[in-house]
Write an enzyme that holds these catalytic residues in place. Structure first.
Site, PDB file in Angstrom:
ATOM      1  N   CYS A   1       0.830  -1.209   0.000  1.00  0.00           N
ATOM      2  CA  CYS A   1       0.000   0.000   0.000  1.00  0.00           C
ATOM      3  C   CYS A   1       0.866   1.261   0.000  1.00  0.00           C
ATOM      4  O   CYS A   1       1.952   1.281   0.560  1.00  0.00           O
ATOM      5  CB  CYS A   1      -0.866   0.038   1.249  1.00  0.00           C
ATOM      6  SG  CYS A   1      -1.941  -1.373   1.388  1.00  0.00           S
TER       7      CYS A   1
ATOM      8  N   TRP B   1      -2.752  -2.850  -1.472  1.00  0.00           N
ATOM      9  CA  TRP B   1      -2.366  -4.255  -1.617  1.00  0.00           C
ATOM     10  C   TRP B   1      -3.219  -5.001  -0.595  1.00  0.00           C
ATOM     11  O   TRP B   1      -3.080  -4.800   0.613  1.00  0.00           O
ATOM     12  CB  TRP B   1      -0.877  -4.392  -1.305  1.00  0.00           C
ATOM     13  CG  TRP B   1      -0.313  -5.749  -1.547  1.00  0.00           C
ATOM     14  CD1 TRP B   1       0.107  -6.278  -2.735  1.00  0.00           C
ATOM     15  CD2 TRP B   1      -0.082  -6.767  -0.562  1.00  0.00           C
ATOM     16  NE1 TRP B   1       0.574  -7.545  -2.545  1.00  0.00           N
ATOM     17  CE2 TRP B   1       0.476  -7.874  -1.225  1.00  0.00           C
ATOM     18  CE3 TRP B   1      -0.301  -6.856   0.819  1.00  0.00           C
ATOM     19  CZ2 TRP B   1       0.818  -9.047  -0.565  1.00  0.00           C
ATOM     20  CZ3 TRP B   1       0.046  -8.019   1.477  1.00  0.00           C
ATOM     21  CH2 TRP B   1       0.598  -9.103   0.786  1.00  0.00           C
TER      22      TRP B   1
ATOM     23  N   GLU C   1       8.942 -16.245  -8.146  1.00  0.00           N
ATOM     24  CA  GLU C   1       8.215 -14.972  -8.019  1.00  0.00           C
ATOM     25  C   GLU C   1       7.940 -14.310  -9.362  1.00  0.00           C
ATOM     26  O   GLU C   1       6.965 -13.588  -9.504  1.00  0.00           O
ATOM     27  CB  GLU C   1       8.919 -14.006  -7.055  1.00  0.00           C
ATOM     28  CG  GLU C   1      10.240 -13.450  -7.514  1.00  0.00           C
ATOM     29  CD  GLU C   1      10.831 -12.457  -6.505  1.00  0.00           C
ATOM     30  OE1 GLU C   1      12.044 -12.461  -6.337  1.00  0.00           O
ATOM     31  OE2 GLU C   1      10.079 -11.691  -5.885  1.00  0.00           O
TER      32      GLU C   1
ATOM     33  N   LYS D   1       6.884  -4.357  -3.366  1.00  0.00           N
ATOM     34  CA  LYS D   1       8.305  -4.027  -3.229  1.00  0.00           C
ATOM     35  C   LYS D   1       8.670  -3.789  -1.771  1.00  0.00           C
ATOM     36  O   LYS D   1       9.718  -4.205  -1.316  1.00  0.00           O
ATOM     37  CB  LYS D   1       8.612  -2.781  -4.060  1.00  0.00           C
ATOM     38  CG  LYS D   1      10.070  -2.395  -4.085  1.00  0.00           C
ATOM     39  CD  LYS D   1      10.885  -3.419  -4.856  1.00  0.00           C
ATOM     40  CE  LYS D   1      12.370  -3.162  -4.791  1.00  0.00           C
ATOM     41  NZ  LYS D   1      13.125  -4.388  -5.135  1.00  0.00           N
TER      42      LYS D   1
HETATM   43  C1  F6R Z   1      12.501 -10.977  -3.669  1.00  0.00           C
HETATM   44  C2  F6R Z   1      12.392  -9.800  -2.847  1.00  0.00           C
HETATM   45  C3  F6R Z   1      11.893  -9.953  -1.463  1.00  0.00           C
HETATM   46  C4  F6R Z   1      12.609  -8.956  -0.522  1.00  0.00           C
HETATM   47  C5  F6R Z   1      11.971  -9.014   0.875  1.00  0.00           C
HETATM   48  C6  F6R Z   1      12.681  -8.102   1.848  1.00  0.00           C
HETATM   49  O1  F6R Z   1      13.022 -10.685  -4.939  1.00  0.00           O
HETATM   50  O2  F6R Z   1      12.666  -8.712  -3.281  1.00  0.00           O
HETATM   51  O3  F6R Z   1      12.025 -11.256  -1.012  1.00  0.00           O
HETATM   52  O4  F6R Z   1      13.956  -9.288  -0.470  1.00  0.00           O
HETATM   53  O5  F6R Z   1      10.623  -8.639   0.780  1.00  0.00           O
HETATM   54  O6  F6R Z   1      12.652  -6.779   1.408  1.00  0.00           O
HETATM   55  P1  F6R Z   1      13.670  -5.716   1.970  1.00  0.00           P
HETATM   56  O7  F6R Z   1      15.022  -6.096   1.471  1.00  0.00           O
HETATM   57  O8  F6R Z   1      13.206  -4.405   1.413  1.00  0.00           O
HETATM   58  O9  F6R Z   1      13.598  -5.780   3.459  1.00  0.00           O
END
Ligand code: F6R
Length: 606
Positions: A2, A74, A485, A601
């Site tokens: 979101c 989301w 994914e 993300k």
């Molecule tokens: C996979 C991916 C996720 C992130 C996870 C942690 O490609 O991007 O598995 O690695 O959601 O995110 P961060 O690194 O932002 O804490």
């Protein structure tokens, strides 16, 4: 996940809100909406799917008003549709919300009893009616303080009121929220990306704080409703990184940017003149650290696992790792001589933040390895090691993974040297190899056509396996995660030596299996494991590094050779073909590569 935007201005805001929502699209979402206030009425438009649908389905020119809030959702409570999309409004109040209200069922029951009518299945609508109810008996500020105290769970909120023509209220607990300052207008945003196109002057709210935003002034309050002063930060400008340039997808661009990512990281941390590593302002004495705990989620967790192998290889420190969502609820034995390292690209992942918060509350030594240096995890850690990757927009993490493992490798090497556990000659040699790494990544990136052809086999199969031992095991996990994914096919990462203990039963004629077998200490063992799957009919894609020696195995389906370097650094090179495999398999299927279904993300809910 979101995203929130709010603007209080001297001019019409709906266009700017739409543009800012588009900046938030990279986070992953399934519906969008806007509410503006004009002529004493709250006007709301909402739609399932992309922000574009709002533009196509409604005449936004008619959505006038100098104040408004917008949201990309989301789904957590309630399916993704236009009714559940935010904002949620009563006649008097309109709310956008990131996070989860854990006591929404109890509050809803209470509000139904008071005669409130609900339209959606969301937890957010409870907030709308609770504020409306509290306003019946209290002044605005008191009603807000009271409402926030009644909510359990996490939230970032943007609120507008029918009867208050120029006010947006923002409130934060658990989910990030920022205020931006512009000429004759001020903003609210769930992250600085959303605000960066309008301003580089930002204030971040801390947990429990709320703010009153008008076009010409912003006031901040603590959870007791007492006015507080907060700093205005100036953000660096790296606007060019928000464009795809000539690339079809951000992910393709971010894969290709990796030599530069590593060059920047190396430049930041290596003292080239003295062939040494610089980690400035490390706040602890080296003998105060006896063990290391690395914590992260998803790809960042794989970085933690990779680092465990390096720390154990280069130092005698005790090294543990954990998935943040597990760590935060376990009965942990906190130890003063442990360094807790939190790895996160965004620096906003709710579980990783909660794990950090827990460590801070127990007065532990905390260190963040993050990309976004203005993020909550960076701000609340005792020490920060930035990975200097620039914005990563594709939901699937690529350059941030290499950036994370680079910084963690550099840290393990430095600690090894400070603890006098590595010979100076070896230390110098490893630093020299590091400097050559970006060039080797560049060479490895040129292996492309082979991978495009191979990708189809993975798409057609029921599932696939990714095997590796030692330093290659974390990379096998990461390769499998990238494939599932992006191309939505089942892929399992496994330690090659574990196959006989169960997963070998999955192998059948024609099943694609990626075997990571660089010529390191584990090479012979991995090749034996590979033969076991070949013998059972698997189509093996062997990924190894270039060497004069022949590979002693027959019936390998395909082989990719990456460049050669010392054993420690081979994981960087092995990652490249796996990222490309996932990319091309999603491309062939025509999937939304930068925004895979159901994913976000920045995972700001637990
Ligand atoms: C996979 C991916 C996720 C992130 C996870 C942690 O490609 O991007 O598995 O690695 O959601 O995110 P961060 O690194 O932002 O804490």
């Amino acid at each position: 996940m979101c995203g929130i935007i709010g603007i209080s201005s001297h001019k019409s805001v709906s266009n700017s809100i739409i543009n800012s929502l588009k900046k938030l699209e990279y986070r992953g979402y399934d519906s969008a909406g806007i509410a503006t206030l004009a002529d004493g009425l709250i006007n709301e438009v909402k739609s399932k799917g992309r922000v574009e649908n709002l533009e196509n389905n409604f005449d936004l020119k008619n959505l006038s008003g100098n104040i408004g809030i917008g949201h990309v959702r989301w789904a957590t409570h309630g399916v993704p549709n236009s009714v559940n999309a935010h904002p949620h409004s009563s006649e008097n109040v309109s709310v956008v919300h990131n996070g989860i209200i854990e006591n929404s069922t109890i509050l809803k029951k209470y509000l139904l009893g008071k005669g409130h009518k609900f339209k959606s299945q969301t937890d957010t609508e409870v907030i709308v009616h609770l504020i409306t109810e509290n306003l019946k008996s209290s002044e605005l500020q008191e009603a807000i303080t009271k409402t926030l105290k009644q909510l359990h769970g996490s939230f970032a909120l943007g609120i507008i009121f029918k009867d208050i023509p120029d006010l947006i209220i923002g409130a934060r607990r658990g989910s990030p929220l920022a205020v931006g300052y512009g000429p004759n207008e001020n903003y609210l945003g769930s992250d600085s990306y959303a605000l960066k196109s309008m301003t580089n002057k930002i204030t971040y709210l801390e947990d429990g704080e709320f703010c009153f935003i008008k076009k010409d002034e912003v006031n901040f309050f603590n959870e007791e409703g007492i006015k507080i002063n907060k700093k205005v930060l100036e953000l660096s400008s790296d606007q060019q990184n928000y464009d795809k340039g000539d690339f079809k997808h951000f992910m393709a661009k971010e894969i290709e940017e990796q030599p530069q990512t590593l060059k920047t990281g190396i430049k930041e941390y290596l003292d080239s003149m003295n062939n040494d590593i610089n980690i400035y302002n490390f706040p602890w004495k080296i003998n105060e650290i006896k063990s290391i705990m690395l914590i992260g989620c998803g790809t960042a967790y794989h970085s933690c696992l990779m680092a465990k192998y390096w720390f154990e290889e280069l130092t005698t420190l005790d090294v543990n790792i954990d998935i943040a969502s597990e760590f935060r609820y376990r009965k942990n034995r906190f130890k003063n001589d442990t360094l807790y390292i939190f790895v996160s690209q965004s620096g906003e992942t709710a579980d990783t933040y909660a794990a950090l918060d827990l460590c801070n509350k127990n007065n532990m030594k905390t260190c963040a390895v993050v990309n976004v240096i203005e993020s909550s995890i960076a701000r609340d850690s005792n020490f920060v090691l930035p990975i200097h990757c620039g914005p990563e927009i594709g939901v699937a993490s690529t350059k941030a993974f290499l950036g994370q493992i680079l910084v963690l490798y550099i840290l393990s090497l430095k600690l090894s040297s400070l603890r006098e556990e590595i010979k100076n000659k070896d230390y110098q040699e490893k630093i020299k190899d590091l400097k050559n790494l970006p060039g080797l990544i560049e060479e490895t990136l040129s292996v492309d056509n082979d991978i495009q052809a191979i990708a189809s086999t993975f798409n057609e199969a029921k599932g696939s396996m990714f095997l590796g031992r030692g330093f290659s095991f974390p990379i096998a996990l990461e390769g499998a995660l990238k494939l599932k994914e992006l191309s939505y096919v089942h892929a399992e990462g496994y330690p090659a030596g574990e196959m006989k203990h169960g997963p070998l039963a999955l192998i059948e004629e024609g099943m694609p299996v990626v075997v990571l077998a660089p010529r390191d200490n584990y090479y012979k063992k991995t090749i034996s494991n590979m033969q076991e799957v070949v013998a059972r009919g698997a189509k093996v894609l062997l990924i190894t590094n270039k060497s004069k020696d022949e590979i002693v195995s027959e019936n390998i389906w395909e082989k990719i050779e990456v460049e050669t370097t010392n054993d420690d650094l081979l994981p960087f090179l092995l990652t490249i073909p796996l990222q490309k495999l996932a990319y091309y398999s999603a491309l062939k299927k025509g999937y939304d590569i930068d925004k895979p279904r159901n994913l976000a993300k920045s995972v700001t809910v637990e």
